[in-house]
Enzyme design. Structure first.
Site, PDB file in Angstrom:
ATOM      1  N   ARG A 197       0.838  -1.197   0.000  1.00 24.28           N
ATOM      2  CA  ARG A 197       0.000   0.000   0.000  1.00 24.28           C
ATOM      3  C   ARG A 197       0.872   1.245   0.000  1.00 24.28           C
ATOM      4  NH1 ARG A 197      -4.083  -1.476   5.042  1.00 24.28           N
ATOM      5  NH2 ARG A 197      -4.561  -3.613   4.402  1.00 24.28           N
ATOM      6  N   ASP A 256       0.060   5.409   1.099  1.00 27.07           N
ATOM      7  CA  ASP A 256      -0.977   6.240   1.702  1.00 27.07           C
ATOM      8  C   ASP A 256      -1.395   7.381   0.773  1.00 27.07           C
ATOM      9  OD1 ASP A 256      -1.047   4.767   4.070  1.00 27.07           O
ATOM     10  OD2 ASP A 256       0.544   5.962   4.991  1.00 27.07           O
ATOM     11  N   ARG A 275       8.412   7.804   6.841  1.00 31.52           N
ATOM     12  CA  ARG A 275       8.040   9.175   7.215  1.00 31.52           C
ATOM     13  C   ARG A 275       8.468   9.491   8.646  1.00 31.52           C
ATOM     14  NH1 ARG A 275       1.836   9.336   5.704  1.00 31.52           N
ATOM     15  NH2 ARG A 275       2.001  11.339   6.797  1.00 31.52           N
TER      16      ARG A 275
END
Length: 251
Positions: A51, A53, A200
């Protein structure tokens, strides 16, 4: 059915992420719409290597899907590329064995993260680099990066909401380049896998080190604590790029 593997790039700005969801536009849903068109209305499921985001980009996302017939590779790539929305590009297509799986057979992933440190900030980078307006010492970040290499429990760098219990990952590369104009940083992280929002959080922590709010030698202690609260903030998504995904037998 013929199994195809494709390498795709996308601008994540207007997507709610890769994976299909009830509300919001996603990369998977758009690709499945395209495949349905070129397969004469037949539903085809797309599987991704992982995935991404909302707002996160990709240069080297890998997908696979099963198609009812074999088509010439460039014709398949061209059809997918030209009939998908303009913020998705299909870079490469190949036929793979039926046991290939884009997600479960991943051996290595590389992410890049771009940070705009210009003064003034660039309005043209606002969707493609995270802006950091504070003073930063590049040497402190470069001093800290080697502490991330190797195999560690990265619980401290995993956002809440992850259902994965095993948070041990191996990082092979953690590097930082500065562009010629000295107004953009590019972090590169290469490893056997990454946790939810791990890149991140790593970048947010490294920027805090560069700003002098954390010491350059703090990373081993943060890793050892296995506590998300010990690490720095989560950097904004628009600077993140899934750059490359590798499988067995690929150089």
């Amino acid at each position: 059915m013929v199994r195809y593997k494709a390498v795709i790039a996308y601008d994540g700005t207007l997507f709610n992420g890769f994976q299909k969801q009830p509300n919001g536009r996603t990369v998977q849903e758009e690709l499945e719409k395209t495949l349905k068109k070129i397969a004469n209305g037949k539903d085809i499921t797309v599987f991704g290597s992982g995935r991404t985001d909302a707002g996160v980009h990709a240069w080297g996302q890998v997908i696979h899907f099963d198609y009812p017939e074999e088509r010439p590779l460039e014709r398949m790539r061209f059809a997918l590329d030209t009939q998908s929305p303009e913020d998705i590009a299909v870079r490469d297509v190949e036929i793979v064995p039926e046991n290939f799986h884009a997600r479960y057979l991943v051996k290595e992933k590389t992410y890049q993260f771009k940070v705009d440190i210009g003064k003034p900030r660039s309005p043209f980078r606002r969707h493609y680099a995270s802006y950091y307006p504070y003073p930063i010492d590049i040497k402190k970040i470069q001093q800290a990066l080697p502490d991330l290499l190797g195999t560690h429990d990265f619980t401290s760098f995993c956002a809440s909401g992850s259902s994965i219990e095993d948070k041990v990952r191996t990082i092979y590369e953690a590097s930082l380049q500065v562009n010629e104009a000295q107004d953009e940083l590019v972090f590169t992280f290469r490893g056997d896998g990454f946790l939810y929002k791990m890149i991140r959080i790593l970048v947010g922590t490294l920027l805090k080190i560069g700003n002098g709010r954390l010491p350059a030698d703090c990373l081993p202690a943060i890793i050892a604590k296995k506590d998300r609260n010990a690490a720095g903030p989560t950097a904004h998504p628009e600077g993140l790029y899934l750059y490359e995904v590798k499988y067995d037998g690929e150089n």
